[in-house]
Scaffold this active site. Sequence first.
Site, PDB file in Angstrom:
ATOM      1  N   CYS A 193     -13.029 -13.954 -10.982  1.00 54.57           N
ATOM      2  CA  CYS A 193     -13.202 -14.770  -9.556  1.00 54.57           C
ATOM      3  C   CYS A 193     -12.400 -14.052  -8.427  1.00 54.57           C
ATOM      4  CB  CYS A 193     -12.906 -16.085  -9.511  1.00 54.57           C
ATOM      5  SG  CYS A 193     -13.746 -17.144 -10.768  1.00 54.57           S
ATOM      6  N   ARG A 239     -16.674 -19.360  -3.728  1.00 58.69           N
ATOM      7  CA  ARG A 239     -17.209 -19.660  -5.143  1.00 58.69           C
ATOM      8  C   ARG A 239     -15.844 -20.307  -5.733  1.00 58.69           C
ATOM      9  NH1 ARG A 239     -17.682 -15.576 -10.272  1.00 58.69           N
ATOM     10  NH2 ARG A 239     -18.303 -17.176 -11.799  1.00 58.69           N
TER      11      ARG A 239
END
Length: 298
Positions: A193, A239
């Site tokens: 991420c 995200r």
Amino acid sequence: MVVSTATSPRGPNSKLLGYIAVILAVLILFVPVFYDLFVTVWNTDTQSHGPIVLAVGVWFFYFKTKQILEKQNNFKPNPYLGWPFIVAGAALYLVGYSQSVYILSILSLVFILCGFICIIFSANTALKYWFALFFFVFLIPWPASVIDTITQPMKIAVSYAADHLLYMLDYPIARSGVILQIGQYKLLVADACAGLNSLFTLEAIGLLYINVINHQAFWRNVLLAVLIVPVSFISNVLRVCTLALITYHMGDEAGQGFLHNFSGMVLFMTALILIIVIDSLIQKLAEKFKINSLLSQD
């Protein structure tokens, strides 16, 4: 005397068939390398962009070949330049595959393809393939030490931005390094991420988009390539925020299950669309600037 104008049996079609046969042979040669990458390095979150880059790279190589063969070219094969590339590529392949040094294996693919292009077509044609060959460099897996060095500041930056964005939306969130706590849940911003994975993929796809579109203005291509980096960063912040909200409202199982992977795909597609939108905006601004320049001259 009558001169025949019929196409020689060793014309473009014969050259294309030979070229396709060579490409297939090269791909078969590198099947063991790609198989090893699939089951090892590309099977991790930080290097999962490899198969995407490979598929796009093969397509672009075909696209470039078709584009070159559609034009009238006076090919001058240069085996004296091509064979040294092939020999060097074969040496890199043997060392890279036997020692599992994937950097050398990928570089050998570039050398061998360049050598065959010189032998079948010409050295000038090989120059036209420069981006198609360069694109395969994105297949090279980075060493873990390099990934850790790059991802750590990126993870901190993504965590910081996500923390402040959710705090502005009045969510109960706190941050400690790369750990976010929202409500009773703690989330670790992992390497996947942090943006490195999507940064490589987006940069590769973005550069491909630039090369296919082939804008005449050099500054526009450079600007679009640079803007891919903040687009990747923003998409990863979104995200992390999305996963934090899913976890907060639906529980930890939902945040780590199917929605975790699906959010990555959705935001990746969103980032690609954003790149195209930015390019369209640059086009409109360029047209407006040109009109203003003409008006100022008048």
